[in-house]
Write an enzyme that holds these catalytic residues in place. Structure first.
Site, PDB file in Angstrom:
ATOM      1  N   HIS A 205       0.798  -1.233   0.000  1.00 37.49           N
ATOM      2  CA  HIS A 205       0.000   0.000   0.000  1.00 37.49           C
ATOM      3  C   HIS A 205       0.824   1.273   0.000  1.00 37.49           C
ATOM      4  CE1 HIS A 205       0.995   0.126   4.295  1.00 37.49           C
ATOM      5  NE2 HIS A 205       0.667   1.389   4.253  1.00 37.49           N
TER       6      HIS A 205
HETATM    7  C1  UD1 Z   1      -2.074   6.073   5.234  1.00 35.65           C
HETATM    8  C2  UD1 Z   1      -0.775   6.640   5.831  1.00 35.65           C
HETATM    9  C3  UD1 Z   1       0.305   5.573   5.823  1.00 35.65           C
HETATM   10  C4  UD1 Z   1      -0.171   4.305   6.501  1.00 35.65           C
HETATM   11  C5  UD1 Z   1      -1.494   3.835   5.889  1.00 35.65           C
HETATM   12  C6  UD1 Z   1      -2.028   2.673   6.660  1.00 35.65           C
HETATM   13  C7  UD1 Z   1      -0.402   9.050   5.418  1.00 35.65           C
HETATM   14  C8  UD1 Z   1       0.343  10.039   4.622  1.00 35.65           C
HETATM   15  N1  UD1 Z   1      -0.287   7.765   5.027  1.00 35.65           N
HETATM   16  O1  UD1 Z   1      -1.813   5.766   3.879  1.00 35.65           O
HETATM   17  O2  UD1 Z   1       1.436   6.055   6.521  1.00 35.65           O
HETATM   18  O3  UD1 Z   1       0.808   3.310   6.327  1.00 35.65           O
HETATM   19  O4  UD1 Z   1      -2.448   4.913   5.961  1.00 35.65           O
HETATM   20  O5  UD1 Z   1      -2.913   1.920   5.918  1.00 35.65           O
HETATM   21  O6  UD1 Z   1      -1.076   9.395   6.351  1.00 35.65           O
HETATM   22  N2  UD1 Z   1      -9.202   5.070   1.007  1.00 35.65           N
HETATM   23  C9  UD1 Z   1     -10.435   4.510   0.830  1.00 35.65           C
HETATM   24  N3  UD1 Z   1     -11.022   3.971   1.937  1.00 35.65           N
HETATM   25  C10 UD1 Z   1     -10.457   3.964   3.178  1.00 35.65           C
HETATM   26  C11 UD1 Z   1      -9.180   4.517   3.307  1.00 35.65           C
HETATM   27  C12 UD1 Z   1      -8.565   5.083   2.210  1.00 35.65           C
HETATM   28  O7  UD1 Z   1     -11.003   4.516  -0.247  1.00 35.65           O
HETATM   29  O8  UD1 Z   1     -11.052   3.466   4.132  1.00 35.65           O
HETATM   30  C13 UD1 Z   1      -8.562   5.714  -0.147  1.00 35.65           C
HETATM   31  C14 UD1 Z   1      -8.487   7.235   0.059  1.00 35.65           C
HETATM   32  O9  UD1 Z   1      -9.613   7.887  -0.354  1.00 35.65           O
HETATM   33  C15 UD1 Z   1      -7.278   7.597  -0.740  1.00 35.65           C
HETATM   34  C16 UD1 Z   1      -6.397   6.358  -0.651  1.00 35.65           C
HETATM   35  O10 UD1 Z   1      -7.215   5.287  -0.250  1.00 35.65           O
HETATM   36  O11 UD1 Z   1      -7.618   7.804  -2.075  1.00 35.65           O
HETATM   37  C17 UD1 Z   1      -5.246   6.531   0.307  1.00 35.65           C
HETATM   38  O12 UD1 Z   1      -5.722   6.821   1.625  1.00 35.65           O
HETATM   39  P1  UD1 Z   1      -4.873   7.740   2.628  1.00 35.65           P
HETATM   40  O13 UD1 Z   1      -5.451   7.641   3.983  1.00 35.65           O
HETATM   41  O14 UD1 Z   1      -4.703   9.114   2.068  1.00 35.65           O
HETATM   42  O15 UD1 Z   1      -3.433   7.103   2.617  1.00 35.65           O
HETATM   43  P2  UD1 Z   1      -2.972   5.592   2.835  1.00 35.65           P
HETATM   44  O16 UD1 Z   1      -2.322   5.147   1.579  1.00 35.65           O
HETATM   45  O17 UD1 Z   1      -4.085   4.790   3.367  1.00 35.65           O
HETATM   46  N1  UDP Z   2      -4.033  -5.177   8.872  1.00 38.01           N
HETATM   47  C1  UDP Z   2      -5.329  -5.651   9.033  1.00 38.01           C
HETATM   48  N2  UDP Z   2      -6.020  -6.053   7.929  1.00 38.01           N
HETATM   49  C2  UDP Z   2      -5.492  -6.015   6.666  1.00 38.01           C
HETATM   50  C3  UDP Z   2      -4.162  -5.538   6.516  1.00 38.01           C
HETATM   51  C4  UDP Z   2      -3.478  -5.115   7.635  1.00 38.01           C
HETATM   52  O1  UDP Z   2      -5.825  -5.724  10.165  1.00 38.01           O
HETATM   53  O2  UDP Z   2      -6.186  -6.384   5.712  1.00 38.01           O
HETATM   54  C5  UDP Z   2      -3.301  -4.729  10.062  1.00 38.01           C
HETATM   55  C6  UDP Z   2      -1.957  -5.382  10.257  1.00 38.01           C
HETATM   56  O3  UDP Z   2      -2.095  -6.603  10.948  1.00 38.01           O
HETATM   57  C7  UDP Z   2      -1.203  -4.333  11.060  1.00 38.01           C
HETATM   58  C8  UDP Z   2      -1.773  -3.025  10.517  1.00 38.01           C
HETATM   59  O4  UDP Z   2      -3.012  -3.358   9.909  1.00 38.01           O
HETATM   60  O5  UDP Z   2      -1.517  -4.416  12.429  1.00 38.01           O
HETATM   61  C9  UDP Z   2      -0.830  -2.442   9.517  1.00 38.01           C
HETATM   62  O6  UDP Z   2      -1.464  -1.436   8.837  1.00 38.01           O
HETATM   63  P1  UDP Z   2      -0.997  -0.920   7.416  1.00 38.01           P
HETATM   64  O7  UDP Z   2      -0.206  -1.961   6.728  1.00 38.01           O
HETATM   65  O8  UDP Z   2      -2.203  -0.397   6.736  1.00 38.01           O
HETATM   66  O9  UDP Z   2      -0.098   0.354   7.796  1.00 38.01           O
HETATM   67  P2  UDP Z   2       1.414   0.579   8.278  1.00 38.01           P
HETATM   68  O10 UDP Z   2       1.690  -0.312   9.426  1.00 38.01           O
HETATM   69  O11 UDP Z   2       2.301   0.324   7.105  1.00 38.01           O
HETATM   70  O12 UDP Z   2       1.436   2.024   8.622  1.00 38.01           O
END
Ligand code: UD1
Ligand code: UDP
Length: 356
Positions: A205
């Site tokens: 991601h």
């Molecule tokens: C964010 C964090 C990242 C973390 C990740 C965990 C920042 C800059 N990044 O990245 O550090 O590792 O969360 O998963 O804060 N979206 C959906 N539905 C959701 C969530 C997101 O459709 O429930 C879409 C958003 O609209 C956006 C994209 O996914 O288009 C990215 O979401 P965003 O929260 O901006 O960043 P992440 O890549 O999730």
């Molecule tokens: N995780 C989850 N369901 C999923 C993928 C990840 O519960 O489908 C959990 C995972 O076990 C960990 C956390 O989400 O505890 C990690 O989140 P993510 O990879 O989104 O973000 P990061 O840790 O890189 O910020």
């Protein structure tokens, strides 16, 4: 004592679950939970509140999607209103997301002390939004709970010495607390139809992998090569789904077994029984270690160097080599015996320190 906790993204719900539970057991602290809304799909948000018994947020700001500036700016504006209203003694933030930075900045500007859980981590890659968020947050925090000695040293190098404590990793607390529960409660292996140690678990991601078409397509082509040989289960993050759709990726031709994002208990169950984990997630790299599963990290660097030094996490910066590295690592043995992230009392130590 009043604490406002700011959370918004999936890993923050998991981190906050352990600390919120410790807070609720402690007399004299009142926690007000603010969900920024950064993650909003039910399988990226609600599922964690339900399963991990996190109290319902007192505020949900509904700020998801948008560009970095738009998202962080709106959060800053709305969190400030909450803080003016609640006037807490502390603001508690976790990790390195835009929600973290917005919470810390909103509080610090109006002189409310900030507590940063998971302080001091560094990738030394300033192109990462997370690196910017964590450095800025650390520099405006009053209390910094670091998970490792390396994190403490990183802070010292930046001149941050006061109120810095190594309390271990709250995610290790979560792994211990929910690990057994996951095995008892989750049916995910049965539902998918896999046996233990018969598949690879993958997650992707990170912005540097999803926003760059070459990297994205390379990763999915290499994962597909593995999938022809071994089952590859991939809970698909919404960011990555959008990125693959942008590239017109043909899911029907892929051998990868895509599933929607799963709740934490299912994720832990999938992690525990995987023969290998391939990921670019920070949290998943550590959980691989907690659950004794070797990990391949699809990045040029990691903040969690201890897992690499222990020989259990392998940084794969040459994405073309994913399949070959998978084959060679599959034949190796790994030693997970070193305790790298504390004793599982992180949340308790955080609350005890704040009470003092
Ligand atoms: C964010 C964090 C990242 C973390 C990740 C965990 C920042 C800059 N990044 O990245 O550090 O590792 O969360 O998963 O804060 N979206 C959906 N539905 C959701 C969530 C997101 O459709 O429930 C879409 C958003 O609209 C956006 C994209 O996914 O288009 C990215 O979401 P965003 O929260 O901006 O960043 P992440 O890549 O999730
Ligand atoms: N995780 C989850 N369901 C999923 C993928 C990840 O519960 O489908 C959990 C995972 O076990 C960990 C956390 O989400 O505890 C990690 O989140 P993510 O990879 O989104 O973000 P990061 O840790 O890189 O910020």
């Amino acid at each position: 004592m009043n604490i406002v906790t700011i959370i918004g993204a999936r890993p923050q719900f998991i981190k906050a679950a352990t600390v919120s539970r410790a807070i609720s057991k402690q007399k004299g602290i009142n926690e007000i939970l603010v969900h920024t809304g950064q993650h909003f799909d039910s399988n990226m948000s609600d599922v964690f509140f339900d399963e991990l018994e996190i109290p319902k947020p007192n505020y949900n700001l509904g700020i998801g999607g948008g560009s970095h500036g738009e998202q962080t700016g709106l959060m800053l504006q709305e969190i400030e209103k909450v803080l003016m209203n609640e006037k807490p003694d502390w603001v508690l933030v976790y990790g390195d997301t835009n929600s973290t930075l917005a919470g810390a900045l909103a509080a610090s500007k109006i002189h409310i002390p900030v507590v940063h859980v998971e302080a001091g981590l560094r990738s030394f890659n300033m192109r990462m939004p997370e690196e910017q968020n964590r450095i800025l947050t650390d520099h405006i925090s009053s209390v910094l709970f670091a998970p490792t000695d390396i994190a403490i040293k990183n802070l010292e190098k930046e001149g941050i010495y006061n109120n810095v404590l190594n309390v271990g990793d709250v995610m290790f607390d979560a792994a211990l607390f929910y690990g057994d529960l996951a095995e008892r409660k989750s049916n995910v292996l049965k539902n998918i139809g896999v046996q233990t140690k018969s598949y690879v678990l993958a997650t992707v991601h990170r912005a540097e992998n999803t926003d760059d078409s070459n990297r994205l397509l390379m990763i999915f082509s290499q994962l597909n090569k593995i999938a022809i040989q071994e089952k590859v289960i991939l809970p698909l993050h919404p960011r990555t789904k959008k990125a693959l759709e942008r590239e017109k990726y043909d899911f029907s031709k892929s051998s990868i077994f895509f599933i929607d994002p799963v709740g934490y208990l299912d994720m832990v169950a999938l992690e525990k029984s995987a023969k290998m984990i391939v990921t670019d997630s920070g949290g998943v790299q550590k959980e691989a270690y907690f659950h004794n599963v070797p990990c391949m990290t699809l990045r040029d660097e990691t903040e969690w160097l201890e897992t690499v030094d222990a020989g259990c996490n392998h940084i794969i910066s040459d994405l073309l080599s994913i399949f070959d590295r998978f084959q060679s690592l599959s034949k190796q043995q790994f030693d997970f015996s070193r305790k790298l992230y504390g004793t599982g009392r992180s949340a308790t130590e955080i609350v005890e320190y704040l009470m003092k």
